[in-house]
Structures are given as C-alpha cells and as structure tokens.
Design a protein around this motif. Structure first.
Motif: not given
Length: 473
Positions: A12, A119, A121, A123, A142, A144-147, A149, A350, A352
């Motif tokens: 993501v 995205y 949620g 998937n 999954l 998550d590269t938006t933690y 942001e 996932r 994170v």
C-alpha cells in the motif's frame, strides 16, 4: 464489479519507502511477486505533490533504491550547497522514481502497479476514476508503507481561518507569481520547518528584499549542519568527526538541551536565531550558507501559530500582528511527518514499515526487506528491527539516537545483515569504507573512536530518553 488478482505481497503506497522495500525484496527473493496500490498518478508518493523548488536535504548518493543510483556523485560548485554532494531537485527525484518503476521494477515481470487507486482495507482497492474494485488474494503479507504518511503544503488542510480576499498560497505557487502581474507589497511565511526555510531562501534569491518579508515562527528549530553528513572518502574524517561529536555530547550532557548546545559549539548543529532556544528538531539538514541567507529576515513573529488572517491583520495564539494590506501569505504549516506511537513491524499477516535508522527512510525500508526475505519467524525479524519514534520536541532526540544506535548494533552483530549493509548504496558509510579498505586502510583507525564513543553514550542516552518519556508521556 470486483476483479480478483493474486500476489505474494500487496504494498500500500508507491513512495520512496515502498519502492525501496520492493527493490530489495525482489533482489533477495527471486520468486516474490508484488502488487502496488497507490492513489497518485505516478510513483514517488509525496514527491508528486511537493513544491517545484524543493530538493533533497541529504546527498542524492544515499537516497532512493539500492538497485538504481540517483544523481552523478557530483560536488556542487555554486549556490548555498557549494562544496558538497549534489542534492537532487524535486523534479529529478520524481523522474527518478518514475524510472525505477517503469525501467527497473515492472520489467521483472513480478510487479503490478495500480495507480489512481484507493486502498479500502481487507485486501481490496478501488480505482478513483472508474470506481472498479479489485480484490487481492495475498499469499504472504500486506505491506503498509503509509504509517508515517507525509503531509505537504499542497495537500494538507489549513488549521487557520482566512478572510475572503486575503491571498494565501502554497510554496509551489511562488515561481508563477510573475504571471499574475499583480505582485504583493509584502510576503509572510507561515511556519518554521524546512519548507518555510526553503521558501525564505527562494524569496531572497528571487530578489525580494528581506525587509519585505515577515516570518511567523511558532518554534525555533535545531538544524543539522550539512557539512557533517557527507558521503565519500574526501569527507570521511569530517563526517566521522561530526558523528563522534554527537556521541560524546550524548554521553556527557545532563539534559537533551545540553546535547544540542554542545553540538552547536562543535558546529554540528545550527540554528537561525542564536538568541532563541529551539524547541523543535526534525532532522532538517541545512548548509551554513542557507542559514546566513535566512538570518537576513529580521521581521520574525513569535506569537504562536496563526489562528486567523484578515486584511491588514493576523490573529495568533498569543496576540495580534498588524500586516500590510497587500500581503501574500505563504502557507508552510504542513507537518512533514505525523508522529505516531511505534509498534512491531511484523504483525502476523502484515508488515508496517516504520523508522529504524533515523532519518534514512529508504535505508530503513531496504533493511526491512532484506530481513523479510532472509529470516523466518516474526520474532526473529522484530528482534532485529526495533521501531524508533519520530522526533518532534527536542527531548525526543535522546530516544531516537538510542534507538538508532541499538538497531545499528543489532545489525552489526548479525553476519547476514552486516554483510548486506557493507555493500549497501543507501548506507552512507558503506561505499566509503569499501574504498578506504582498498586504497587507504590507515584512515579507518578513526572508526575505533566512533565505536568507543557510541558505547559510552548509550547509558546516558537511555537515562535521558526515560526522563523525556516520563515528562512528555
């Protein structure tokens, strides 16, 4: 209508962190397949939204993805960065990330990239324009590269009111002012971070007299002197000298403020206004040339954040400020990174991605990908990667230094990770150490002093970090 697809990793985001992670993952796992989902039309994350005159704070040579060099290892010969390694412009960084996706990742045949997609949620994602939804069967994780942001001026929501008719622009509008034919009588920079500093330098270099500029600074910031963060053998001793100075100050200071005060004496840290005690540190890196330029702006307002702007007046948290009627306000109040509590990176189904080696975000992602591909259990992976909190108030610096140092120690003690880092383009020291080992090994003796200073600093850093945690919660 929902379309199904399958992949090993659903990523993501398609910014710098995501691209660095996937680049290293594919190089370490020749079977892995990846799907990117990102709301932007092009890869590069917040670089798509940045103002046109933005540039990297750090040398291009240690930014981006492992598999594709950025820049030409050139030393700048002109401007405030004269004498140091080049800093890629925003346009260069955006073009670089587009090339990484188009020419490096997609040709592997193991990557799919879905731009303009939100995205949802579970998937699932939806194309912003067509509304078509896609359901992804994820065989592994999954990501998550938006933690953390990033917020930039062109996309953030203002937290102050503006009376109709008052001109407020984002920094990206400045280069087009000449087209309007209606130039303001006065300029007011709102915000005290690196974006505001960039705006100030731009205004001054554009020829606007400093007395026509007002700068609203809710907080003063400590700044890293770019002279001490240079890669390359020609800067090796000076860069190590800066790192040793940081560790020695961290080992002896009674307070976190004391660390910064000592580092200012060592010229490792800078501040624009030497009469004001900084409360903020975001790892912004700046040259002494830029600092000297910004000190020409003497009309500085220190009454807290802006609450409301009306014709001829600003209302701030701690009072009002009279302004010229025809003032152009430049909104630089977006926060580059939003602080959040840390959590384990590997969480069952996932990953994170978070900060591990502050502030080298693309190195963080590359190390995480290497560990994902080469270690088995989540316990093993999390034991090698301890997320570090983002610094906002200066007291957080002790914890960030301690956390980064702990991760470096863990990586150095693990033969696999250590070997990976020794060949890493994104680790500022690695290419230089390789060159010195082959050409001037006697110059590496200073590394022993660095190691000793780091070990000696750790107990005091942990004490200061614990105190900051108790004081700030």
């Amino acid at each position: 209508m929902t379309m199904p697809i399958e992949t090993d990793y659903l990523v993501v985001g398609a910014g710098a962190t995501a691209l660095s992670f996937v680049d290293t993952l594919l190089s370490q796992d020749d079977k892995a397949e990846v799907v990117f989902v990102d709301r932007h039309a092009s890869p590069g994350g917040h670089w798509n939204d940045a103002y046109s005159f933005v540039a990297l704070h750090q040398p291009s040579a240690v930014y981006g993805v492992e598999g594709v060099p950025l820049g030409h290892d050139r030393i700048d010969e002109h401007g405030p960065n004269k004498g140091y390694f080049e800093l890629a412009s925003g346009a260069e960084v955006s073009a670089y990330f587009q090339s990484v996706m188009r020419d490096h990742l997609l040709p592997t045949g193991r990557v799919q990239y879905f731009a303009n997609s939100d995205y949802l949620g579970d998937n699932r994602f939806r194309n912003i324009f067509s509304g078509e939804e896609t359901e992804v069967t994820v065989r592994r994780k999954l990501v998550d590269t938006t933690y953390f942001e990033t917020s930039v001026p062109s996309t953030h929501k203002r937290k102050f009111d503006v009376q109709e008719g008052v001109r407020v622009v984002v920094p990206g509008a400045l280069p087009d002012l000449w087209k309007s034919g209606d130039l303001p009588d006065h300029y007011c920079i709102l915000g005290a971070g690196k974006t505001a500093m960039d705006a100030g330098v731009w205004l001054l270099e554009a020829g606007i007299p400093a007395e026509q500029i007002t700068w609203v600074k809710p907080r003063e910031s400590w700044l890293l002197n770019r002279a001490f963060v240079q890669p390359g053998e020609q800067f090796f001793e000076e860069t190590l000298k800066g790192q040793i100075a940081i560790m020695k100050a961290a080992g002896s200071a009674e307070t976190v403020s004391g660390i910064f005060e000592q580092l200012e004496q060592d010229t490792v840290m800078l501040r624009i206004d030497t009469d004001v005690e900084p409360e903020m540190f975001h790892y912004a890196t700046i040259s002494q040339g830029e600092v000297e330029r910004l000190r020409h702006i003497r009309n500085v307002v220190r009454k807290g954040r802006v609450v409301k702007i009306e014709a001829g007046r600003m209302t701030l948290q701690h009072g009002d400020e009279k302004m010229a009627e025809n003032t152009l306000y430049i909104d630089c109040t977006a926060s580059a990174v939003r602080p959040k509590p840390v959590a384990p990176q590997w969480q069952e189904d996932r990953i994170v991605l978070q900060l591990l080696h502050v502030p080298l975000v693309t190195l963080n992602a590359a190390v995480s990908a290497f560990i994902e591909a080469n270690f088995d259990s989540d316990e093993e992976k999390n034991a090698l990667c301890k997320p570090v909190s983002f610094v906002d108030h200066i007291d957080g610096y002790a914890g960030t230094l301690a956390g980064t140092g702990m991760n470096r120690f863990l990586w150095a003690q693990n033969p696999q990770v250590s070997k990976f880092l020794s060949a890493s383009r994104l680790d500022p020291a690695a290419p230089t150490i390789r060159w010195l080992q082959a050409n001037a090994p006697e110059r590496l003796a200073i590394l022993g002093e660095m190691q000793a200073a780091s070990m000696a600093a750790m107990p005091n850093l942990q004490r200061l970090a614990a105190k900051a945690q108790a004081d700030h919660g």
